[in-house]
Enzyme design. Sequence first.
Site, mmCIF file in Angstrom:
data_model
loop_
_atom_site.group_PDB
_atom_site.id
_atom_site.type_symbol
_atom_site.label_atom_id
_atom_site.label_comp_id
_atom_site.label_asym_id
_atom_site.label_seq_id
_atom_site.Cartn_x
_atom_site.Cartn_y
_atom_site.Cartn_z
ATOM 1 N N PRO A 115 42.870 -45.493 29.612
ATOM 2 C CA PRO A 115 42.795 -43.851 29.004
ATOM 3 C C PRO A 115 41.603 -43.390 28.643
ATOM 4 O O PRO A 115 40.904 -43.865 27.791
ATOM 5 C CB PRO A 115 43.948 -43.799 28.007
ATOM 6 C CG PRO A 115 44.227 -45.321 27.666
ATOM 7 C CD PRO A 115 43.431 -46.118 28.216
ATOM 8 N N GLY A 116 41.366 -42.033 28.668
ATOM 9 C CA GLY A 116 40.315 -41.416 27.927
ATOM 10 C C GLY A 116 40.846 -41.047 26.494
ATOM 11 O O GLY A 116 41.818 -41.537 26.229
ATOM 12 N N PRO A 117 40.105 -40.295 25.761
ATOM 13 C CA PRO A 117 40.766 -39.986 24.377
ATOM 14 C C PRO A 117 41.997 -39.445 24.322
ATOM 15 O O PRO A 117 42.273 -38.526 25.092
ATOM 16 C CB PRO A 117 39.544 -39.046 23.853
ATOM 17 C CG PRO A 117 38.469 -39.221 24.547
ATOM 18 C CD PRO A 117 38.701 -39.612 25.919
ATOM 19 N N TYR A 165 35.477 -47.491 29.265
ATOM 20 C CA TYR A 165 34.258 -48.175 29.294
ATOM 21 C C TYR A 165 34.157 -49.538 29.712
ATOM 22 O O TYR A 165 33.076 -50.284 29.602
ATOM 23 C CB TYR A 165 33.389 -48.000 27.825
ATOM 24 C CG TYR A 165 34.366 -48.005 26.650
ATOM 25 C CD1 TYR A 165 35.061 -49.366 26.309
ATOM 26 C CD2 TYR A 165 34.977 -47.278 25.809
ATOM 27 C CE1 TYR A 165 35.569 -49.947 25.376
ATOM 28 C CE2 TYR A 165 35.617 -47.363 24.859
ATOM 29 C CZ TYR A 165 36.044 -48.620 24.439
ATOM 30 O OH TYR A 165 36.953 -49.030 23.345
ATOM 31 N N ARG A 225 39.140 -44.257 13.731
ATOM 32 C CA ARG A 225 38.047 -45.397 13.888
ATOM 33 C C ARG A 225 36.894 -44.998 14.724
ATOM 34 O O ARG A 225 36.052 -45.473 14.717
ATOM 35 C CB ARG A 225 38.889 -46.522 14.127
ATOM 36 C CG ARG A 225 39.734 -47.103 13.120
ATOM 37 C CD ARG A 225 40.560 -48.410 13.432
ATOM 38 N NE ARG A 225 41.211 -48.865 12.346
ATOM 39 C CZ ARG A 225 42.725 -48.353 12.011
ATOM 40 N NH1 ARG A 225 43.423 -47.723 12.904
ATOM 41 N NH2 ARG A 225 43.035 -49.051 10.995
ATOM 42 N N LEU A 237 50.158 -44.740 21.016
ATOM 43 C CA LEU A 237 50.560 -44.810 22.335
ATOM 44 C C LEU A 237 51.675 -45.728 22.526
ATOM 45 O O LEU A 237 52.470 -45.520 23.492
ATOM 46 C CB LEU A 237 49.118 -45.175 23.055
ATOM 47 C CG LEU A 237 47.943 -44.378 22.882
ATOM 48 C CD1 LEU A 237 47.087 -44.741 24.444
ATOM 49 C CD2 LEU A 237 48.489 -42.799 23.205
ATOM 50 N N PHE A 260 36.345 -49.935 16.117
ATOM 51 C CA PHE A 260 35.529 -49.056 15.237
ATOM 52 C C PHE A 260 34.332 -48.759 15.779
ATOM 53 O O PHE A 260 33.795 -49.705 16.711
ATOM 54 C CB PHE A 260 35.498 -49.513 13.839
ATOM 55 C CG PHE A 260 35.090 -50.859 13.540
ATOM 56 C CD1 PHE A 260 33.633 -51.262 13.868
ATOM 57 C CD2 PHE A 260 35.987 -52.017 13.552
ATOM 58 C CE1 PHE A 260 33.399 -52.579 13.714
ATOM 59 C CE2 PHE A 260 35.581 -53.468 13.444
ATOM 60 C CZ PHE A 260 34.259 -53.510 13.568
#
Length: 281
Positions: free
Chosen positions: A189-191, A148, A200, A21, A98
Amino acid sequence: MFTSDLLSNKRVLITGGGTGLGKAMAGRFLELGAAVHICGRREEVLEQTAAELSQASKGSIHAIPCDVRNRDAVEAMIDSIWQEAPVDILVNNAAGNFIARTEELSPRAWESVINIVLMGTLHCTMACGRRWLKEKHSGTVLSISATYAPVGSAYVVPSAVSKAGVEALTRSLAVEWGNRGIRLNAIAPGPIPTQGAFSRVLPLPKLEPIARERIPLRRFGTTEEMANLAAFLVSDGSSYVNGEVIRMDGGEFLQGAGEFSNLGRALSDEDWESLKPRKKS
Ligand code: HXC
Ligand code: NAP
């Protein structure tokens, strides 16, 4: 989406700008006229990214190896950039993460993430912020969080506690420094598929479809979508946005909050038909 001079005359520092990113934001900011500095621990990765991006764009890009965990190294990096002219935009993007069971984390494992994500962000923000305040120079900070951060997440706990700290820093300093021309915001951001993140946090093939299924749009985000939102938030076009964390996740966070949101998967068209009120004869 933007005029091509949106970021002309802006000098940007992107931590972790050699990959993922950070690299995408560097490329977009260059297209929009910024002078971009990227830092990271691996010099060869930074040099390769700088060479690649400078070929694709007319803007100037500089690679500076720097470990953001080390406060003295951060101060030296910022000094070296400032010698030419002040930075206008800091992007705190460098991170480590991770998945692991929390009870199995060693002290060094905790530190490996907290020192990059929380302490690295603190070092860079303080280094730029102190200089901006002293010189009465306006500036803006964009930190990259995760969805999260406000609620926590199992299995990525060092990252969750660190990103929560980054968001607290963002909101606190937005108030404390706002009256002196400094704005701080964050993107959660989400995935978004990047080699660094997916290797990871989704390290097994079976995890990727599970992650995609959670997203109402049924796809992951793209680096272009991320770079465009970042360009808006660091530009003067968003000059009244301060202390915000903008979630960019295709609705993933909210689908987990709505008590009945899973009905879309649980009920078929036939089920919905059977639930309609019967017409009175
Ligand atoms: C348990 C682990 C571990 C794992 C490392 N450790 N990986 N413990 N499970 N998977 C432990 C090691 O055993 C060691 O402890 C300690 O952590 C430090 O490990 P090192 O490899 O020496 O650390 P270091 O070289 O500093 O590397 C830091 C790192 C690494 C965080 C562990 O992954 C890294 O460099 N990451 C940078 C890039 C990155 O993570 N990008 C993803 C960002 S994605 P002991 O006690 O054994 O010595 C993200 C959001 C994703 O943040 C959200 C998606 C939706
Ligand atoms: P990435 O490619 O692994 O990016 C992390 C970058 O940080 C790397 O370039 C890495 O370079 C650098 N870095 C790590 N430790 C550093 C240190 N001590 N000093 C300086 N640089 C360091 O992963 P990404 O997906 O692009 O992640 C970028 C940001 O987005 C992170 O903040 C991440 O938490 C956030 N995010 C990503 C996602 C996603 O799905 N991709 C989702 C939510 C949030 P070196 O290893 O060379 O130092």
